[in-house]
Design a protein around this motif. Structure first.
Motif: not given
Length: 453
Positions: A210-225
């Motif tokens: 499930x998705x988190x309610x809030x993501x950390x700043x500058x958090x990774x995404x699938x494209x950035x990895x």
């Protein structure tokens, strides 16, 4: 004689009737007594029958009790024998196994921890091929075999290897509307799963994310990895708590939520801050324009303009034919008028700067009162219940100080600007009075010489 005979006859009839009535009553009493005897006989027969039935039931229950008691004694004896036998077998097992018993206990304990790790962590997306061996060791009632011990070691090795690598996988993702779909994800060791939306909360017991309610700043995404799969290095935010710290981000209030926690008092303080800033901006702009015009006027004092210094110079040009004392008073009057215009609104700014922390203190007291009321109603076992009053108490204090500091600085800066302009006006006014005095002195000295000539 006839009357006597009649009386005797009546008496005879009366006695006959009384005798007949007595016979009738005696017969009825005998009949009732007979019926009562029959009823008593029937009741006695019923009682005797009930007594026989109860006696038979009692005898049956006593027999059953004796049978159960014998069975209980037999089971108790059997239990004692089995317990003694089990104790001897355990002692024999302990003596035969020696220190291996403790080793196998440690093995089973670590197998349980590894089982929880395999089934709950994100590495479950890449199924550990030795997970079944670990399950067998945990569920076994006997000592593990050499094959199982080797499988446990290999399961540990595979889990350690999986926790130190990044791998692409497919997971079942449940969005905010409850829809389930298969999405591509990047597994970051044993710490987390990353999709196109960022980190996702992995539910090992349900095999879904499930998705988190809030993501950390500058958090990774699938494209950035994407560089990880190519052996590159990527700087990213990693949550070593496996989602616990990211989950806490949703509890961190935003700036607007903090302001709302201040309540009505906080809104009043913000309103005073806005009013003070508007006053400061208006007066700052006015004083800046006045200083600019005064600089221009100082370069051209012969042509008084529409500015504070120009108006003072205009008074001098109108009062040149008057005495020095009169000119001085007129210039002082003009300077005082300009000073009132320059300091307009600064007293209100000072009042707002002093009022803001007082309102903050009021909010603090109000919040503490609400907190104590909550403690009275619900106790102090749950800090979340008291969070509202404490937030109001702290936020209003902060707002009061935050509002007071810029207003106080603005008042000090604007007051110094107004004082600087007033000093320029006073200096110019004193110069004009001095010039007028020198002019009058020159005229007074030159007048006798002219008369003599």
């Amino acid at each position: 004689m006839k009357l006597h005979t009649l009386s005797i006859a009546l008496l005879s009839v009366t006695m006959s009737l009384n005798l007949h009535a007595a016979d009738t009553l005696t017969s009825a009493a005998k009949a009732d007594q007979k019926q009562q005897l029959q009823h008593n006989s029937q009741r006695e027969a019923g009682f005797k029958m009930t007594e026989k039935e109860l006696s038979a039931m009692k005898a049956k229950l006593v027999a059953e009790r004796d049978a159960l008691q014998k069975q209980t004694d037999s089971l108790t004896q059997t239990f004692s024998q089995n317990e003694d036998k089990l104790a001897r077998l355990e002692e024999q097992l302990r003596l035969e196994s020696g220190s291996l018993g403790e080793v196998f206990g440690v093995v089973r304990q670590n197998a349980k921890e590894l089982q929880s790790e395999i089934h709950q962590s994100v590495t479950k997306t890449d199924r550990n091929q030795f997970a079944s061996v670990v399950d067998d060791i945990v569920a076994a009632k006997s000592l593990p075999s050499i094959k199982q011990l080797k499988g446990l070691w290999q399961a540990f090795e595979e889990q350690i290897k999986a926790s130190g690598e990044a791998a692409s996988t497919q997971i079942k993702f449940v969005d905010g509307q409850g829809k389930t779909e298969q999405v591509k994800a990047e597994r970051i060791g044993a710490f987390g799963l990353v999709t196109d939306q960022g980190y996702v909360d992995w539910k090992g017991d349900k095999n879904e994310a499930q998705g988190f309610a809030k993501q950390p700043e500058n958090g990774p995404t699938l494209s950035s990895l994407s560089a990880l799969n190519q052996g590159g290095i990527v700087n990213m935010v990693v949550d070593p708590s496996r989602g616990v710290m990211i989950d806490q981000l949703a509890l961190e209030p935003t700036t607007m939520e903090r302001l709302q926690a201040g309540g009505v008092v906080g809104k009043i303080i913000l309103g005073l801050l806005v009013i003070g800033i508007v006053i400061a901006l208006v007066r700052g702009t006015s004083l800046a324009l006045a200083r600019q015009k005064i600089r221009a006027q100082l370069k051209n004092p012969q042509n008084p303009g529409n500015n504070p210094l120009g108006r003072v110079l205009g008074v001098y040009s109108k009062e040149q034919n008057r005495s020095v004392e009169s000119l001085e008073l007129r210039l002082l009057e003009a300077v005082v008028d300009e000073q009132s215009s320059l300091e307009k609104g600064l007293s209100m700014l000072k009042l707002l700067a002093a009022l803001a922390p007082m309102l903050g203190l009021l909010g603090t007291v109000t919040g503490m009162i609400d907190t104590f009321q909550v403690i009275t109603q619900f106790g102090n076992g749950d800090p979340k219940v008291m969070a509202g009053g404490i937030s109001m108490a702290l936020v209003t204090t902060v707002l009061g100080l935050v509002a007071a500091m810029p207003l106080l600085l603005a008042h000090n800066f604007l007051s110094s600007q107004a004082e600087h302009i007033r000093n320029i006006l006073e200096k110019q006014g004193i110069g004009l009075v001095a010039a007028q005095a020198e002019k009058d002195q020159t005229v007074n000295h030159s007048a006798p010489v002219g008369n003599a000539a």
